[in-house]
Design an enzyme around this catalytic site. Structure first.
Site, PDB file in Angstrom:
ATOM      1  N   GLU A   9       0.831  -1.199   0.000  1.00  0.00           N
ATOM      2  CA  GLU A   9       0.000   0.000   0.000  1.00  0.00           C
ATOM      3  C   GLU A   9       0.871   1.256   0.000  1.00  0.00           C
ATOM      4  O   GLU A   9       1.843   1.341   0.752  1.00  0.00           O
ATOM      5  CB  GLU A   9      -0.890  -0.027   1.249  1.00  0.00           C
ATOM      6  CG  GLU A   9      -2.160   0.745   1.118  1.00  0.00           C
ATOM      7  CD  GLU A   9      -2.059   2.111   1.766  1.00  0.00           C
ATOM      8  OE1 GLU A   9      -2.712   3.033   1.277  1.00  0.00           O
ATOM      9  OE2 GLU A   9      -1.306   2.235   2.754  1.00  0.00           O
ATOM     10  N   CYS A  98      -2.392  -7.100   7.472  1.00  0.00           N
ATOM     11  CA  CYS A  98      -2.042  -5.686   7.651  1.00  0.00           C
ATOM     12  C   CYS A  98      -1.893  -5.343   9.140  1.00  0.00           C
ATOM     13  O   CYS A  98      -2.799  -5.585   9.936  1.00  0.00           O
ATOM     14  CB  CYS A  98      -3.097  -4.800   6.995  1.00  0.00           C
ATOM     15  SG  CYS A  98      -2.705  -3.054   7.180  1.00  0.00           S
ATOM     16  N   LYS A 139      -3.706 -14.030   2.310  1.00  0.00           N
ATOM     17  CA  LYS A 139      -2.356 -13.649   2.762  1.00  0.00           C
ATOM     18  C   LYS A 139      -2.409 -13.394   4.258  1.00  0.00           C
ATOM     19  O   LYS A 139      -3.237 -12.585   4.716  1.00  0.00           O
ATOM     20  CB  LYS A 139      -1.896 -12.402   2.002  1.00  0.00           C
ATOM     21  CG  LYS A 139      -0.497 -11.936   2.355  1.00  0.00           C
ATOM     22  CD  LYS A 139       0.046 -11.000   1.286  1.00  0.00           C
ATOM     23  CE  LYS A 139       1.426 -10.488   1.615  1.00  0.00           C
ATOM     24  NZ  LYS A 139       1.417  -9.381   2.591  1.00  0.00           N
TER      25      LYS A 139
HETATM   26  C1  LIG Z   1       4.888  -0.016   2.816  1.00  0.00           C
HETATM   27  C2  LIG Z   1       4.262  -1.383   2.838  1.00  0.00           C
HETATM   28  C3  LIG Z   1       2.948  -1.542   2.425  1.00  0.00           C
HETATM   29  C4  LIG Z   1       2.348  -2.824   2.460  1.00  0.00           C
HETATM   30  N1  LIG Z   1       1.057  -2.968   2.024  1.00  0.00           N
HETATM   31  C5  LIG Z   1       0.475  -4.202   2.014  1.00  0.00           C
HETATM   32  C6  LIG Z   1      -0.843  -4.401   1.494  1.00  0.00           C
HETATM   33  O1  LIG Z   1      -1.508  -3.480   0.996  1.00  0.00           O
HETATM   34  N2  LIG Z   1      -1.352  -5.650   1.553  1.00  0.00           N
HETATM   35  C7  LIG Z   1      -0.651  -6.721   2.066  1.00  0.00           C
HETATM   36  O2  LIG Z   1      -1.159  -7.839   2.091  1.00  0.00           O
HETATM   37  N3  LIG Z   1       0.602  -6.561   2.522  1.00  0.00           N
HETATM   38  C8  LIG Z   1       1.173  -5.332   2.500  1.00  0.00           C
HETATM   39  N4  LIG Z   1       2.468  -5.186   2.940  1.00  0.00           N
HETATM   40  C9  LIG Z   1       3.237  -6.374   3.339  1.00  0.00           C
HETATM   41  C10 LIG Z   1       4.046  -6.935   2.122  1.00  0.00           C
HETATM   42  O3  LIG Z   1       3.169  -7.419   1.135  1.00  0.00           O
HETATM   43  C11 LIG Z   1       4.970  -8.069   2.562  1.00  0.00           C
HETATM   44  O4  LIG Z   1       4.177  -9.086   3.136  1.00  0.00           O
HETATM   45  C12 LIG Z   1       6.012  -7.612   3.586  1.00  0.00           C
HETATM   46  O5  LIG Z   1       6.613  -6.393   3.196  1.00  0.00           O
HETATM   47  C13 LIG Z   1       7.092  -8.680   3.782  1.00  0.00           C
HETATM   48  O6  LIG Z   1       7.732  -8.945   2.571  1.00  0.00           O
HETATM   49  P1  LIG Z   1       9.165  -8.290   2.200  1.00  0.00           P
HETATM   50  O7  LIG Z   1      10.070  -8.553   3.368  1.00  0.00           O
HETATM   51  O8  LIG Z   1       9.551  -9.012   0.934  1.00  0.00           O
HETATM   52  O9  LIG Z   1       8.929  -6.834   2.000  1.00  0.00           O
HETATM   53  C14 LIG Z   1       3.074  -3.933   2.920  1.00  0.00           C
HETATM   54  C15 LIG Z   1       4.403  -3.766   3.330  1.00  0.00           C
HETATM   55  C16 LIG Z   1       5.004  -2.511   3.292  1.00  0.00           C
HETATM   56  C17 LIG Z   1       6.449  -2.372   3.734  1.00  0.00           C
END
Ligand SMILES: Cc1cc2nc3c(=O)[nH]c(=O)nc-3n(C[C@H](O)[C@H](O)[C@H](O)COP(=O)(O)O)c2cc1C
Length: 327
Positions: A9, A98, A139
């Site tokens: 997001e 979230c 998720k």
């Molecule tokens: C700024 C930001 C916004 C995110 N928005 C969402 C979202 O809208 N929906 C969701 O399921 N996860 C959201 N996440 C979680 C990510 O999809 C992901 O699960 C999380 O960042 C871990 O993965 P990574 O370590 O590869 O970033 C968000 C994460 C971040 C950092």
């Protein structure tokens, strides 16, 4: 191996999905979450979150984009899922991860992980509302405070006939702090037949291999890593000799190519989203800093500029020679 671009997001909007899927290596994207409260949202809200719905539900590179819904009311989620399906979404993803306090206070996201039965009802309700051929994915995180309910949550999601489950290997309490506990996903792997996707803290091809080995999952979701290294999916495929959908192996992107991408992206953002253009370019640079030292230097030059036009001018220029020595 399937590689999925994570929903983020305020970060991974349609423009960024277009850019990253054009570079390649991704099998699927997921939109930023759409908050569902107690009403049926109009089509334009979903089309704003997912402009790809106007183009067959795929990015320009042809990668399908699932629309993510977030909410705690099974009936309302089902009603809106039907709208999303009618608009042509290739799949629907349900957000139970979230961590935002505002979202959690309003009965959405990771707070629902404290009630596996309700997670089950939401998934079942959405599953029954749409065609059996429309994928419904979920998720989750490992849990809210701890992972004691993980098995209950996952089994409930499987019993509700979800198509797939993505697990971000941290609890709500862990936030985004490293490490990700990939090995915890194995507990679910041993229990359900549902296809599982491991997520969290994958920044490099080596991380991808560790996440696969520790979680027992082949399929991965990439979030911040995809922003810090725009060709991460291709690099993982190259490392594992799995060409994937685009069947492209490219040499790693070098900094001048990244700067050219930044410039192109600033033009797209200035044209289509002038209000966000400046903050989004700076935000992307903060992710790129992790992989490219040049991004840090560029960030220092741009960080106080309030308008997009001078930023675009700087991005259009080749890197100044000798900049590292000037500091
Ligand atoms: C700024 C930001 C916004 C995110 N928005 C969402 C979202 O809208 N929906 C969701 O399921 N996860 C959201 N996440 C979680 C990510 O999809 C992901 O699960 C999380 O960042 C871990 O993965 P990574 O370590 O590869 O970033 C968000 C994460 C971040 C950092």
């Amino acid at each position: 191996m399937r590689l999925i671009l994570a929903p983020m997001e305020g970060v991974l909007d349609a423009a960024m999905r277009a850019l990253l899927t054009r570079i390649g290596g991704y099998d699927r994207c997921v939109t930023e979450f759409v908050r569902i409260t107690n009403q049926q949202l109009p089509a334009r809200v979903f089309q704003r979150h997912c402009p790809e719905l106007l183009h067959g539900g795929c990015t320009a590179a042809g990668v399908p984009v699932y629309v993510q819904l977030l909410g705690g009311d099974p009936d309302c989620m089902a009603l809106n899922a039907r709208t999303v399906e009618a608009l042509g979404a290739p799949g629907i993803d349900l957000n139970f991860g979230c961590p935002s306090k505002t979202v959690n206070r309003n009965d959405g996201g990771s707070t629902l992980l404290r009630e596996p039965e309700r997670v089950h009802r939401i998934v079942a309700s959405v599953r029954q509302a749409v065609s059996p051929t429309t994928p419904v994915t979920a998720k989750i995180r490992l849990g809210f405070y701890d992972s004691s309910l993980l098995e209950d949550i996952a089994c409930g999601i499987e019993a509700a006939q979800a198509s797939e489950l993505c697990i971000h290997a941290r609890t709500r309490l862990d936030g985004y702090r490293p490490p990700a506990y990939w090995e915890q996903i194995r507990r679910v792997r041993a229990l359900v037949k549902l296809p599982l996707i491991a997520n969290g803290e994958i920044w490099t091809p080596a991380d991808a291999r560790s996440a696969q080995q520790e979680s027992g999952c082949v399929d991965l979701m990439l979030g911040r890593g995809a922003l810090s290294r725009p060709d991460l999916a291709l690099a993982i495929r190259r490392d594992q000799a799995q060409p994937g959908p685009a069947a492209t192996y490219r040499p790693p992107l070098c900094w001048p190519q990244i700067q050219a991408l930044l410039h192109q992206h600033s033009e797209v953002m200035a044209r289509n989203h002038p209000r966000y253009a400046v903050s989004r370019i700076k935000q992307w640079l903060t992710y790129l800093r992790r992989q490219y030292p040049e991004a840090e230097q560029l960030f220092q030059r741009l960080k106080r500029l309030p308008d997009i036009h001078p930023i675009q001018q700087i991005l259009a220029l080749p890197e100044p020679q000798g900049l590292p020595h000037e500091q």
